[in-house]
Motif scaffolding. Structure first.
Motif, short mmCIF file in Angstrom:
data_model
loop_
_atom_site.label_atom_id
_atom_site.label_comp_id
_atom_site.label_asym_id
_atom_site.label_seq_id
_atom_site.Cartn_x
_atom_site.Cartn_y
_atom_site.Cartn_z
N ARG A 182 0.82 -1.19 0.00
CA ARG A 182 0.00 0.00 0.00
C ARG A 182 0.87 1.26 0.00
NH1 ARG A 182 -4.54 -0.16 4.49
NH2 ARG A 182 -5.05 1.74 3.32
N ARG A 183 0.34 2.30 -0.58
CA ARG A 183 1.04 3.57 -0.65
C ARG A 183 1.29 4.09 0.77
NH1 ARG A 183 -1.52 8.29 -4.28
NH2 ARG A 183 -0.35 7.20 -5.90
N PRO A 184 2.50 4.58 1.06
CA PRO A 184 2.79 5.14 2.39
C PRO A 184 1.88 6.32 2.71
CG PRO A 184 4.81 4.79 1.14
CD PRO A 184 3.69 4.59 0.18
N ARG A 185 1.61 6.51 4.00
CA ARG A 185 0.78 7.62 4.45
C ARG A 185 1.61 8.76 5.06
NH1 ARG A 185 -2.89 6.44 8.61
NH2 ARG A 185 -3.81 8.47 8.07
N LEU A 186 2.92 8.57 5.15
CA LEU A 186 3.84 9.61 5.61
C LEU A 186 5.20 9.32 5.00
CD1 LEU A 186 4.15 11.00 9.23
CD2 LEU A 186 6.17 10.52 7.88
N VAL B 257 -0.27 13.31 1.09
CA VAL B 257 0.58 12.59 2.04
C VAL B 257 1.61 13.56 2.62
CG1 VAL B 257 2.31 10.76 2.26
CG2 VAL B 257 0.25 10.38 0.88
N VAL C 296 -0.61 8.36 12.06
CA VAL C 296 -0.06 7.43 11.08
C VAL C 296 0.69 6.33 11.80
CG1 VAL C 296 1.53 7.17 9.13
CG2 VAL C 296 0.13 9.23 9.32
N GLU D 87 3.16 2.43 8.15
CA GLU D 87 2.72 3.23 7.00
C GLU D 87 3.72 4.35 6.64
OE1 GLU D 87 -2.07 3.15 7.43
OE2 GLU D 87 -0.98 4.23 9.00
N TRP E 6 5.75 4.82 -5.67
CA TRP E 6 4.48 4.91 -4.95
C TRP E 6 3.59 6.04 -5.44
CZ3 TRP E 6 4.23 0.66 -2.23
CH2 TRP E 6 5.43 0.08 -1.79
#
Length: 291
Positions: free
Chosen positions: A9-13, A52, A224, A228, A281
């Protein structure tokens, strides 16, 4: 390199080191000459456009990171304030305007005395997050941000500090700095040494304070999870952050110990390694970020 953890999954930070990642450090470069390569700038801005948060995590001071944010064109309209993990985690800031949210300090007097005793030829700087630096000798232009006051060596450790910088121009004796860091570690002071060009450089901080500890606080503030977070770095002061993050990526020119702490290695800084990892990403390819 440690075995990569599956990331689908795409990082959130995203946490980014500055020198050796966003900027290629060149001896003699002053701040007015610093540049972010276009591919890296565009990649970072794509992350922000995706909603993000990008955190600059560096040994630089908050003032120094504000300059780098300007080179990146951040924050852009509607994206809100940035977080900085400055001074290797000892200082957390919001920007703009630049605001020190937390500064972890320590009594620097014993550390300063030990350095002067062991390395009388070294240049020392003691950092105060809100006022700049007190130094025993002038540092080359562009290395310190903010107000710099030259004081007598015996005055250097008179106040609580967020960091002590030990610089030995045109010396390369990492064993000497490692021995000094070990001695200070027994006294409760954390030391991270690295070489910049032909210069030995040692950062002394409160024990337990690292980029990882600062980034963990920011991630908690933003809601976060550690898993992530994507972090990219190249130096010894990035190792804890790369190990802590859900995905830690070392730059291609990083030393072996830094690469060993990471999940993956990207291209070197002069080949836009940060952009290569971020585009995995957040790139224009619609399949980016799927592993």
């Amino acid at each position: 390199m440690r075995p990569g953890r599956p990331v689908t999954r795409r990082p959130r930070l995203v946490a980014l080191d500055v020198d050796g990642c966003l900027l290629q450090w060149t001896p003699g470069t002053v701040k007015a000459e610093e540049r972010v390569r276009p591919a890296v700038r565009q990649a970072v801005r794509r992350v922000v456009a995706a909603g993000v948060p990008v955190v600059l995590a560096s040994g630089r001071s908050g003032l120094g990171l504000a300059d780098v944010a300007g080179l990146l064109g951040l924050p852009s309209a509607g994206t809100g304030r940035l977080w900085f993990v400055a001074s290797n985690g000892a200082v957390l800031c919001r920007h703009p305007p630049l605001e020190v949210v937390r500064a972890t300090t320590f009594d620097a007097s014993d550390a300063v005395a030990a350095v002067l005793r062991r390395l009388p030829d070294a240049r020392l700087a003691v950092e105060d997050a809100r006022s700049g630096y007190r130094v025993t000798a002038d540092f080359p232009r562009g290395e310190l941000s903010g107000r710099v006051a030259r004081v007598r060596p015996e005055e250097l450790g008179a106040h609580e500090a967020t960091r002590v910088i030990v610089r030995r121009p045109e010396r390369h004796d990492p064993g000497g700095l490692d021995a000094l860091a070990a001695e200070l570690g027994r006294a409760g002071v954390a030391g991270t040494g690295y070489v910049v060009g032909l210069t030995d450089w040692l950062d002394l901080s409160p024990a337990g304070v690292t980029k990882a500890s600062g980034l963990a606080t920011v991630a908690e503030e933003l809601g976060v999870a550690r898993a992530e977070v994507l972090a990219i770095g190249d130096g010894a002061n990035d190792i804890e952050m790369l190990t802590w993050a859900g995905r830690g990526v070392a730059m291609g020119q990083a030393d072996a110990e830094v690469r060993a702490a990471a999940d993956a290695t990207t291209l070197p800084v002069d080949e836009d390694g940060v952009a290569a990892e971020l585009d995995r990403w957040f790139g224009p390819d619609p399949t980016a970020g799927r592993g």
